[in-house]
Design an enzyme around this catalytic site. Structure first.
Site, PDB file in Angstrom:
ATOM      1  N   SER B 132       0.843  -1.208   0.000  1.00  0.00           N
ATOM      2  CA  SER B 132       0.000   0.000   0.000  1.00  0.00           C
ATOM      3  C   SER B 132       0.877   1.256   0.000  1.00  0.00           C
ATOM      4  CB  SER B 132      -0.953  -0.064   1.185  1.00  0.00           C
ATOM      5  OG  SER B 132      -1.948   0.919   1.078  1.00  0.00           O
ATOM      6  N   HIS B 174      -4.381  -0.529  -4.185  1.00  0.00           N
ATOM      7  CA  HIS B 174      -5.841  -0.637  -3.999  1.00  0.00           C
ATOM      8  C   HIS B 174      -6.505  -0.253  -5.324  1.00  0.00           C
ATOM      9  CE1 HIS B 174      -5.294  -0.930   0.384  1.00  0.00           C
ATOM     10  NE2 HIS B 174      -4.492   0.115   0.303  1.00  0.00           N
ATOM     11  N   GLU B 201      -5.598  -5.111  -4.570  1.00  0.00           N
ATOM     12  CA  GLU B 201      -5.331  -5.627  -3.217  1.00  0.00           C
ATOM     13  C   GLU B 201      -4.971  -7.114  -3.273  1.00  0.00           C
ATOM     14  OE1 GLU B 201      -8.809  -4.533  -0.964  1.00  0.00           O
ATOM     15  OE2 GLU B 201      -8.313  -2.389  -1.083  1.00  0.00           O
TER      16      GLU B 201
END
Lengths: 280, 280
Positions: B132, B174, B201
């Site tokens: 992330s 994401h 993800e």
């Protein structure tokens, strides 16, 4: 291209350098490239009026005695594959990127053969100069747009990927004239490993193969060094809020002063220059 | 640090990778770093709750059999000079950057001794993973923030200088879940020499010292290659207007597929993987 295998010098200009009369900065560039023997290429890709802009620099460089000047006014990406342009870059001693809009410059030139050629020739000795948008675009992370008269806010600066010729440096221009200190501070706060260099108009820094820069011109170079900052709030506050920080190192340099990129040391001129300078 | 002098591998993860149960991606990282012999360092600098986040990964890596795990939860720049951290990085086989806020990560770590050490150890063989925010921060020009569900508008993406471990690549994460295609397109349009890599993800790409990437996980990797675009309006339109462009190359890859950064060629898996994958 010079016989030397060392990287060429880089001349970043803050915009509005003299293009008639004395033309100290442009003259410096012509001399650096060999004076009467200099072969120069002007790239006006950034300009909204590329043809007029090319012609203006062609005239100026000829007046300054450059031996050979060719001008390219790119308006489409495909033109970056023009064999005439690629050949001219290969033979050139110096290339000059005009002002205009740095995002126009990079969207037209980025990822093209001409861009790769420019980088490759620069590493092999081609001297490279850029003014205003042409100076900003030299950075790996460039200031594309931003707000004047602002505090250091994340929202005051829009950065995009630049040409990457100056990897850990962010250049700003028209610096004092357009009150851009806040946005350059914000850019450096985003990643304190970046060095911020703000150039006033009619002012330039030259970076040599020895990783030292030297200031030329009538205004100042502002150096923003964030490597010693103790803290900043920028990463965790809203984009529009002014950022707090502690421990920024700041230098303002005028003609003849220098800066060693490797050590971070400021270098005073051997002889103090006797000109009215510093706007800051 | 491994005896090998080659650059370590890079594992960029799109966030929300499994941290209990099968943990395919984290397990891959532990195995890459030596399995039972692996010495790992977790850096939770990006996280708003660094202590909890470090503990979570410590537990996961121990469950996966890693020999030695140390966790650092940096909350101030000065802590990046912690001799314990620097020594741990020197001895480590792998370092893991957690998620959170990439701008927090870079404002705390950028320009510090720990950042220089991380880069230096990676070049000498340290395997590096980031999820992330930790994946985004690997880029030289990173997406710091942006808008979801947007067309490709300059205003839809805010880029800042990243850690620079992936020089000509912009990572987004994401990706499908938060509908970030528009902002990645905008980032690539700003300078078509950048390669855009959008990770869903529970999906990762691993970059080896051979400059090839390979996809792992349950979702997809979107590859945006702008080097052949013929034109884009992005450089000359208002920031909030959707940009036009022609000729973008697009790939969507799933587990086992690869991509050669040098040639731009997509590489099919030797044996087709039998998993339900692709959300796109």
């Amino acid at each position: 291209m010079p016989a030397s295998r060392a990287r060429g010098s880089l001349l970043a200009i803050g915009g509005h350098e003299e293009r008639r009369g004395e033309m100290r900065i442009l003259e410096h560039f012509v001399q650096r490239c060999g004076g009467g023997a200099a072969r120069l290429v002007v790239l006006s890709t950034a300009s909204p009026t590329p043809q007029e802009r090319s012609a203006e620099y062609e005239t100026a460089f000829r007046e300054l005695g450059a031996g050979h000047v060719s001008a390219f006014h790119q308006t489409r990406r495909a033109e970056a594959a023009d064999p005439g342009l690629l050949r001219a870059l290969e033979r050139a001693d110096g290339a000059f990127l005009t002002g205009g809009n740095q995002l126009k410059l990079v969207t037209l030139l980025g990822g093209t053969i001409a861009e790769a050629k420019l980088r490759q020739c620069h590493h092999a000795g081609l001297h490279l100069a850029g003014t205003s948008a042409g100076a900003s675009a030299l950075s790996a992370v460039m200031i594309a747009r931003g707000r004047a008269r602002s505090s250091a806010r994340l929202s005051s600066v829009r950065m995009t990927p630049g040409l990457g010729i100056l990897p850990r440096i962010i250049v700003d221009q028209h610096f004092r004239e357009r009150d851009r200190f806040g946005r350059l501070l914000a850019a450096v706060l985003c990643n304190p490993s970046m060095l911020g260099l703000g150039l006033d108009e009619d002012t330039a820094f030259e970076l040599g193969a020895d990783d030292r820069i030297r200031v030329i011109g009538s205004g100042t170079l502002t150096v923003v060094d964030g490597t010693e900052i103790e803290a900043t709030s920028l990463g965790t506050i809203p984009e529009d809020a002014p950022a707090a920080f502690a421990g920024m190192r700041l230098h303002v340099l005028t003609e003849g002063w220098g800066y060693d990129l490797a050590s971070g040391a400021v270098e005073r001129p051997a002889v103090e220059v006797q000109r009215p300078a510093a706007l800051v």
